[in-house]
Write a protein that holds these residues in place. Structure first.
Motif, PDB file in Angstrom:
ATOM      1  N   VAL A  55       0.829  -1.209   0.000  1.00 55.93           N
ATOM      2  CA  VAL A  55       0.000   0.000   0.000  1.00 55.93           C
ATOM      3  C   VAL A  55       0.867   1.264   0.000  1.00 55.93           C
ATOM      4  O   VAL A  55       0.490   2.290  -0.569  1.00 55.93           O
ATOM      5  N   ASP A  56       2.056   1.208   0.611  1.00 51.20           N
ATOM      6  CA  ASP A  56       2.898   2.413   0.657  1.00 51.20           C
ATOM      7  C   ASP A  56       3.608   2.670  -0.681  1.00 51.20           C
ATOM      8  O   ASP A  56       4.373   3.621  -0.811  1.00 51.20           O
ATOM      9  N   GLU A  57       3.344   1.809  -1.679  1.00 52.97           N
ATOM     10  CA  GLU A  57       3.892   2.021  -3.026  1.00 52.97           C
ATOM     11  C   GLU A  57       2.776   2.238  -4.052  1.00 52.97           C
ATOM     12  O   GLU A  57       3.046   2.313  -5.249  1.00 52.97           O
ATOM     13  N   MET A  58       1.551   2.298  -3.587  1.00 50.36           N
ATOM     14  CA  MET A  58       0.428   2.199  -4.515  1.00 50.36           C
ATOM     15  C   MET A  58      -0.056   3.566  -5.019  1.00 50.36           C
ATOM     16  O   MET A  58      -0.442   4.422  -4.226  1.00 50.36           O
ATOM     17  N   PRO A  59      -0.040   3.778  -6.346  1.00 51.02           N
ATOM     18  CA  PRO A  59      -0.531   5.048  -6.875  1.00 51.02           C
ATOM     19  C   PRO A  59      -2.051   5.176  -6.704  1.00 51.02           C
ATOM     20  O   PRO A  59      -2.770   4.179  -6.756  1.00 51.02           O
ATOM     21  N   ALA A  60      -2.505   6.401  -6.537  1.00 55.81           N
ATOM     22  CA  ALA A  60      -3.941   6.654  -6.361  1.00 55.81           C
ATOM     23  C   ALA A  60      -4.732   6.126  -7.545  1.00 55.81           C
ATOM     24  O   ALA A  60      -5.827   5.574  -7.377  1.00 55.81           O
ATOM     25  N   GLU A  61      -4.150   6.279  -8.753  1.00 51.31           N
ATOM     26  CA  GLU A  61      -4.883   5.858  -9.967  1.00 51.31           C
ATOM     27  C   GLU A  61      -5.192   4.359  -9.927  1.00 51.31           C
ATOM     28  O   GLU A  61      -6.253   3.934 -10.366  1.00 51.31           O
ATOM     29  N   ARG A  62      -4.244   3.590  -9.406  1.00 57.05           N
ATOM     30  CA  ARG A  62      -4.475   2.129  -9.339  1.00 57.05           C
ATOM     31  C   ARG A  62      -5.653   1.811  -8.404  1.00 57.05           C
ATOM     32  O   ARG A  62      -6.531   1.022  -8.733  1.00 57.05           O
ATOM     33  N   ILE A  63      -5.640   2.446  -7.234  1.00 55.30           N
ATOM     34  CA  ILE A  63      -6.699   2.166  -6.246  1.00 55.30           C
ATOM     35  C   ILE A  63      -8.052   2.629  -6.800  1.00 55.30           C
ATOM     36  O   ILE A  63      -9.063   1.920  -6.684  1.00 55.30           O
ATOM     37  N   GLN A  64      -8.045   3.807  -7.432  1.00 53.39           N
ATOM     38  CA  GLN A  64      -9.313   4.323  -7.967  1.00 53.39           C
ATOM     39  C   GLN A  64      -9.865   3.430  -9.076  1.00 53.39           C
ATOM     40  O   GLN A  64     -11.067   3.173  -9.140  1.00 53.39           O
ATOM     41  N   ARG A  65      -8.982   2.929  -9.928  1.00 51.56           N
ATOM     42  CA  ARG A  65      -9.439   2.045 -11.019  1.00 51.56           C
ATOM     43  C   ARG A  65      -9.983   0.735 -10.443  1.00 51.56           C
ATOM     44  O   ARG A  65     -11.013   0.220 -10.887  1.00 51.56           O
ATOM     45  N   MET A  66      -9.276   0.212  -9.453  1.00 52.06           N
ATOM     46  CA  MET A  66      -9.719  -1.033  -8.799  1.00 52.06           C
ATOM     47  C   MET A  66     -11.135  -0.873  -8.255  1.00 52.06           C
ATOM     48  O   MET A  66     -12.004  -1.723  -8.464  1.00 52.06           O
ATOM     49  N   MET A  67     -11.356   0.218  -7.553  1.00 52.30           N
ATOM     50  CA  MET A  67     -12.678   0.423  -6.938  1.00 52.30           C
ATOM     51  C   MET A  67     -13.733   0.726  -8.013  1.00 52.30           C
ATOM     52  O   MET A  67     -14.876   0.285  -7.906  1.00 52.30           O
ATOM     53  N   ALA A  68     -13.341   1.476  -9.046  1.00 44.50           N
ATOM     54  CA  ALA A  68     -14.303   1.834 -10.102  1.00 44.50           C
ATOM     55  C   ALA A  68     -14.838   0.586 -10.803  1.00 44.50           C
ATOM     56  O   ALA A  68     -16.036   0.468 -11.073  1.00 44.50           O
ATOM     57  N   ILE A  69     -13.940  -0.349 -11.087  1.00 42.00           N
ATOM     58  CA  ILE A  69     -14.358  -1.553 -11.826  1.00 42.00           C
ATOM     59  C   ILE A  69     -14.964  -2.594 -10.876  1.00 42.00           C
ATOM     60  O   ILE A  69     -16.074  -3.083 -11.101  1.00 42.00           O
ATOM     61  N   ASN A  70     -14.239  -2.925  -9.809  1.00 45.37           N
ATOM     62  CA  ASN A  70     -14.691  -4.039  -8.958  1.00 45.37           C
ATOM     63  C   ASN A  70     -15.860  -3.664  -8.058  1.00 45.37           C
ATOM     64  O   ASN A  70     -16.700  -4.513  -7.762  1.00 45.37           O
ATOM     65  N   VAL A  71     -15.917  -2.413  -7.616  1.00 43.54           N
ATOM     66  CA  VAL A  71     -16.967  -2.044  -6.648  1.00 43.54           C
ATOM     67  C   VAL A  71     -18.063  -1.203  -7.320  1.00 43.54           C
ATOM     68  O   VAL A  71     -19.218  -1.624  -7.392  1.00 43.54           O
ATOM     69  N   THR A  72     -17.696  -0.025  -7.830  1.00 39.13           N
ATOM     70  CA  THR A  72     -18.726   0.855  -8.403  1.00 39.13           C
ATOM     71  C   THR A  72     -19.421   0.163  -9.571  1.00 39.13           C
ATOM     72  O   THR A  72     -20.656   0.248  -9.704  1.00 39.13           O
ATOM     73  N   GLY A  73     -18.647  -0.524 -10.409  1.00 33.24           N
ATOM     74  CA  GLY A  73     -19.247  -1.213 -11.558  1.00 33.24           C
ATOM     75  C   GLY A  73     -20.286  -2.226 -11.112  1.00 33.24           C
ATOM     76  O   GLY A  73     -21.390  -2.297 -11.669  1.00 33.24           O
TER      77      GLY A  73
END
Ligand code: NAP
Length: 249
Positions: free
Chosen positions: A98-116
Motif C-alpha cells: 500500500v505504501d507504493e500504490m498510486p492513487a490511480e491504481r486504487i481508484q481504477r480497482m474500486m471503479a471496476i470491482n466495486v462501483t461497476g
C-alpha cells in the motif's frame, strides 16, 4: 426462471465464460458482457447457440456507467431480466504494498470491482424488483477469498474491493428481500484462469496450489457450478449469504 435473461459481466473468459455456458444449459438467455475481447465473447455465444441456447455478446466496460446502461438496454431487447452475475473484475500488479500504490491504481480497482458491480445491481433492481413492477430475480456477486485473507504484500487493494462486495451482498440482500430478489455472493479461491497473468504472475494459482487444503487449484467450471446453483430455485431460501468455493483456503 426458464427463458429469462441473465446478464453476466465479464462473460467472455474465465469464470464468467464458464457461468455463461452453464446458465445457458439451464434455460437462461445469456447476455455475454465483455470489456475488449470481442472474439472470446463471440466464441461463447457460438458455443451456446450450437446447443440451441440463446446468447448475445455486448461490449461493456463496467468502469463506464454509459456502457452499463447500454448493457441493460440490450438485455431489455432480449427478454425479461431474471439474473445478474456481477463477475467482471480486475487485479493489479502483484506484490505492490500500500505504501507504493498510486492513487490511480486504487481508484481504477474500486471503479471496476466495486462501483461497476453496484451500478449493474442498480440497473438489475430497477428491472427485477416487484416494487418497480418486475417479477423478481437473483443477483450473484463474485467476490474472492482474498476478502477474508486481506491480500497483504500481494494486492491489498483488490482484497479490499472484494471486502466491499461482501458488505454490498449482505446489505443489498436485506434491501430487496421483500421485493422478490435474492442476492448472494461467492468467494472463489485460487482458480485456473488468465486473471493471474494480468497481475504479472501467470502461474500464481499453480505455484500456490500446495497451500490450499484440497491441494489443488480450482477450475472455472467448479465456480460456475456454484453460481448456477445460487441462481436456481434450489437456492430459493438463500439470500444475503456468501459461499466460499476455495478448496478450504
Ligand atoms: P479473467 O479470466 O481475467 O476474465 C475476466 C473477464 O472479465 C473477461 O471476460 C474480461 O473481458 C472481463 N473484464 C475485465 N475487465 C473488465 C471491465 N473493466 N469491464 C467489464 N468486463 C471486464 O478473470 P476470472 O479469473 O475469470 O475472474 C472473474 C471474477 O472472479 C473476478 O471478479 C475475479 O476477481 C474473481 N475471482 C477470480 C479468482 C481466480 O483465481 N481466478 C479468484 C477469486 C475471485 P475481456 O475478455 O473483454 O477482457
Amino acid at each position: 426462471m426458464t427463458d429469462r435473461v441473465a446478464v453476466i459481466t465479464g462473460g467472455s473468459r474465465g469464470i464468467g465464460r464458464a457461468t455463461a455456458l452453464a446458465a445457458a444449459t439451464r434455460g437462461f438467455r445469456i447476455i455475454v458482457g465483455y470489456a475488449s475481447n470481442q472474439a472470446a465473447a463471440k466464441e461463447v455465444v457460438s458455443q451456446i447457440e450450437a446447443k440451441n441456447g440463446k446468447a448475445v455478446a455486448v461490449k461493456c466496460d463496467v468502469g463506464e456507467e454509459h456502457d452499463i446502461l447500454k448493457l441493460f438496454e440490450a438485455a431489455d431487447k432480449f427478454g425479461a431480466l431474471g439474473a445478474l452475475v456481477n463477475n467482471a473484475g480486475i487485479i493489479g500488479k502483484s506484490g505492490v504494498r500500500v505504501d507504493e500504490m498510486p492513487a490511480e491504481r486504487i481508484q481504477r480497482m474500486m471503479a471496476i470491482n466495486v462501483t461497476g458491480s453496484m451500478l449493474c445491481a442498480r440497473e438489475a433492481v430497477k428491472r427485477m424488483s416487484t416494487k418497480h413492477g418486475g417479477k423478481g430475480g437473483v443477483i450473484i456477486n463474485v467476490s474472492s477469498i482474498a476478502a477474508k485473507l486481506g491480500g497483504a504484500n500481494t494486492y491489498i487493494d483488490y482484497a479490499a474491493s472484494k471486502g466491499a462486495i461482501d458488505s454490498f451482498t449482505v446489505g443489498l440482500g436485506l434491501e430487496v428481500a421483500g421485493e422478490g430478489i435474492r442476492v448472494a455472493g461467492i468467494r472463489p479461491g485460487l482458480i485456473d484462469t488468465e486473471i493471474h497473468g494480468s497481475g504479472g504472475e501467470p502461474d500464481r494459482a499453480h505455484r500456490l496450489a500446495h497451500t490450499v487444503p484440497l491441494k489443488r487449484v480450482g477450475s472455472a467450471k467448479e465456480i460456475a457450478n456454484a453460481i448456477v446453483w445460487l441462481m436456481s430455485d434450489e437456492a430459493s431460501y438463500v439470500t444475503g449469504a456468501i459461499l466460499d468455493v476455495s478448496g478450504g483456503r
